[in-house]
Design a protein around this motif. Structure first.
Motif, PDB file in Angstrom:
ATOM      1  N   PHE A   1       0.841  -1.191   0.000  1.00 57.50           N
ATOM      2  CA  PHE A   1       0.000   0.000   0.000  1.00 57.50           C
ATOM      3  C   PHE A   1       0.880   1.246   0.000  1.00 57.50           C
ATOM      4  O   PHE A   1       2.023   1.206   0.449  1.00 57.50           O
ATOM      5  CB  PHE A   1      -0.983  -0.007   1.181  1.00 57.50           C
ATOM      6  CG  PHE A   1      -0.326  -0.064   2.537  1.00 57.50           C
ATOM      7  CD1 PHE A   1       0.059   1.103   3.196  1.00 57.50           C
ATOM      8  CD2 PHE A   1      -0.093  -1.288   3.158  1.00 57.50           C
ATOM      9  CE1 PHE A   1       0.654   1.047   4.451  1.00 57.50           C
ATOM     10  CE2 PHE A   1       0.495  -1.361   4.412  1.00 57.50           C
ATOM     11  CZ  PHE A   1       0.874  -0.185   5.056  1.00 57.50           C
ATOM     12  N   GLN A   2       0.321   2.329  -0.517  1.00 57.38           N
ATOM     13  CA  GLN A   2       1.045   3.595  -0.551  1.00 57.38           C
ATOM     14  C   GLN A   2       1.101   4.173   0.856  1.00 57.38           C
ATOM     15  O   GLN A   2       0.131   4.090   1.619  1.00 57.38           O
ATOM     16  CB  GLN A   2       0.358   4.584  -1.493  1.00 57.38           C
ATOM     17  CG  GLN A   2       0.346   4.133  -2.940  1.00 57.38           C
ATOM     18  CD  GLN A   2       1.742   3.921  -3.485  1.00 57.38           C
ATOM     19  OE1 GLN A   2       2.592   4.798  -3.393  1.00 57.38           O
ATOM     20  NE2 GLN A   2       2.003   2.748  -4.023  1.00 57.38           N
ATOM     21  N   THR A   3       2.241   4.753   1.190  1.00 57.26           N
ATOM     22  CA  THR A   3       2.435   5.349   2.501  1.00 57.26           C
ATOM     23  C   THR A   3       3.321   6.573   2.363  1.00 57.26           C
ATOM     24  O   THR A   3       3.785   6.899   1.278  1.00 57.26           O
ATOM     25  CB  THR A   3       3.042   4.325   3.485  1.00 57.26           C
ATOM     26  OG1 THR A   3       3.039   4.884   4.804  1.00 57.26           O
ATOM     27  CG2 THR A   3       4.454   3.935   3.103  1.00 57.26           C
ATOM     28  N   VAL A   4       3.550   7.225   3.484  1.00 53.07           N
ATOM     29  CA  VAL A   4       4.495   8.328   3.554  1.00 53.07           C
ATOM     30  C   VAL A   4       5.417   8.043   4.735  1.00 53.07           C
ATOM     31  O   VAL A   4       4.949   7.798   5.853  1.00 53.07           O
ATOM     32  CB  VAL A   4       3.778   9.685   3.750  1.00 53.07           C
ATOM     33  CG1 VAL A   4       4.790  10.806   3.968  1.00 53.07           C
ATOM     34  CG2 VAL A   4       2.883   9.990   2.563  1.00 53.07           C
ATOM     35  N   ILE A   5       6.718   8.051   4.467  1.00 51.65           N
ATOM     36  CA  ILE A   5       7.710   7.872   5.531  1.00 51.65           C
ATOM     37  C   ILE A   5       7.805   9.197   6.277  1.00 51.65           C
ATOM     38  O   ILE A   5       8.022  10.248   5.668  1.00 51.65           O
ATOM     39  CB  ILE A   5       9.090   7.480   4.949  1.00 51.65           C
ATOM     40  CG1 ILE A   5       8.972   6.228   4.087  1.00 51.65           C
ATOM     41  CG2 ILE A   5      10.114   7.308   6.064  1.00 51.65           C
ATOM     42  CD1 ILE A   5       8.381   5.039   4.781  1.00 51.65           C
TER      43      ILE A   5
ATOM     44  N   GLY B   1      18.612   2.649  11.419  1.00 47.31           N
ATOM     45  CA  GLY B   1      18.042   1.399  11.899  1.00 47.31           C
ATOM     46  C   GLY B   1      16.578   1.183  11.603  1.00 47.31           C
ATOM     47  O   GLY B   1      16.057   0.089  11.804  1.00 47.31           O
ATOM     48  N   GLY B   2      15.873   2.221  11.117  1.00 54.23           N
ATOM     49  CA  GLY B   2      14.455   2.021  10.874  1.00 54.23           C
ATOM     50  C   GLY B   2      13.742   3.277  10.432  1.00 54.23           C
ATOM     51  O   GLY B   2      14.364   4.283  10.095  1.00 54.23           O
ATOM     52  N   PHE B   3      12.404   3.213  10.500  1.00 49.20           N
ATOM     53  CA  PHE B   3      11.581   4.315  10.011  1.00 49.20           C
ATOM     54  C   PHE B   3      10.224   4.293  10.693  1.00 49.20           C
ATOM     55  O   PHE B   3       9.817   3.301  11.297  1.00 49.20           O
ATOM     56  CB  PHE B   3      11.396   4.215   8.488  1.00 49.20           C
ATOM     57  CG  PHE B   3      10.670   2.972   8.039  1.00 49.20           C
ATOM     58  CD1 PHE B   3       9.292   2.976   7.858  1.00 49.20           C
ATOM     59  CD2 PHE B   3      11.359   1.794   7.808  1.00 49.20           C
ATOM     60  CE1 PHE B   3       8.621   1.824   7.465  1.00 49.20           C
ATOM     61  CE2 PHE B   3      10.704   0.640   7.403  1.00 49.20           C
ATOM     62  CZ  PHE B   3       9.325   0.657   7.237  1.00 49.20           C
ATOM     63  N   CYS B   4       9.522   5.404  10.562  1.00 50.62           N
ATOM     64  CA  CYS B   4       8.130   5.528  10.980  1.00 50.62           C
ATOM     65  C   CYS B   4       7.354   5.959   9.757  1.00 50.62           C
ATOM     66  O   CYS B   4       7.819   6.808   8.981  1.00 50.62           O
ATOM     67  CB  CYS B   4       8.009   6.568  12.089  1.00 50.62           C
ATOM     68  SG  CYS B   4       6.306   6.944  12.555  1.00 50.62           S
TER      69      CYS B   4
ATOM     70  N   VAL C   1       3.173   3.332  11.961  1.00 54.65           N
ATOM     71  CA  VAL C   1       3.919   2.111  12.215  1.00 54.65           C
ATOM     72  C   VAL C   1       5.405   2.450  12.352  1.00 54.65           C
ATOM     73  O   VAL C   1       5.917   3.319  11.644  1.00 54.65           O
ATOM     74  CB  VAL C   1       3.682   1.065  11.086  1.00 54.65           C
ATOM     75  CG1 VAL C   1       4.219   1.542   9.751  1.00 54.65           C
ATOM     76  CG2 VAL C   1       4.264  -0.284  11.458  1.00 54.65           C
ATOM     77  N   GLY C   2       6.061   1.795  13.279  1.00 48.89           N
ATOM     78  CA  GLY C   2       7.502   1.921  13.451  1.00 48.89           C
ATOM     79  C   GLY C   2       8.143   0.595  13.102  1.00 48.89           C
ATOM     80  O   GLY C   2       7.699  -0.457  13.577  1.00 48.89           O
ATOM     81  N   CYS C   3       9.148   0.628  12.246  1.00 47.39           N
ATOM     82  CA  CYS C   3       9.795  -0.601  11.788  1.00 47.39           C
ATOM     83  C   CYS C   3      11.305  -0.490  11.923  1.00 47.39           C
ATOM     84  O   CYS C   3      11.885   0.596  11.768  1.00 47.39           O
ATOM     85  CB  CYS C   3       9.451  -0.864  10.322  1.00 47.39           C
ATOM     86  SG  CYS C   3       7.688  -1.100  10.017  1.00 47.39           S
TER      87      CYS C   3
END
Length: 117
Positions: free
Chosen positions: A40-44, A50-53, A88-90
């Protein structure tokens, strides 16, 4: 701990340290694909080594694998760490290299050799 144990666990130790590393606020369009589901389309919203939200209206359970695709780049594997109220945090499976991280930031800030399209 033997030298072998330390080498096996080096990423886990580095990942823990990088969870508190500075993250840069960004606004990058991307695709997020949870394991076993369509992307799905998202915006970082923020990005670190180490990661992203990112925005994620559908619930993503912690521990699930996912793949982040930024425009013009190959997918980056990550693991969901948390989901809360549409965000979401990954954590990346492999830390981003500082050069890749800096190039992404330069591309989306418009201050590097890359230009936003």
């Amino acid at each position: 701990m033997t030298a072998t144990d330390w080498n096996t666990d080096i990423y886990a130790q580095a990942a823990l340290e990088d969870r508190s590393a500075n993250r840069q606020r960004v606004n990058i369009p991307a695709t997020l694909r949870p394991s076993g589901s369509p992307g799905f389309q998202t915006v970082i919203l923020d990005l670190g080594l180490g990661g992203f939200c990112a925005n994620a209206l559908q619930h993503l359970a912690p521990g699930n694998r996912c793949w982040l695709t930024l425009p013009g780049m190959q997918s980056l594997q990550a693991e969901v760490v948390w989901w809360d109220a549409g965000r979401v945090g990954c954590a990346f499976t492999n830390l981003l290299s500082p050069m890749v991280h800096d190039n992404i930031l330069a591309r989306y800030r418009g201050d590097g050799p890359f230009r936003r399209v």
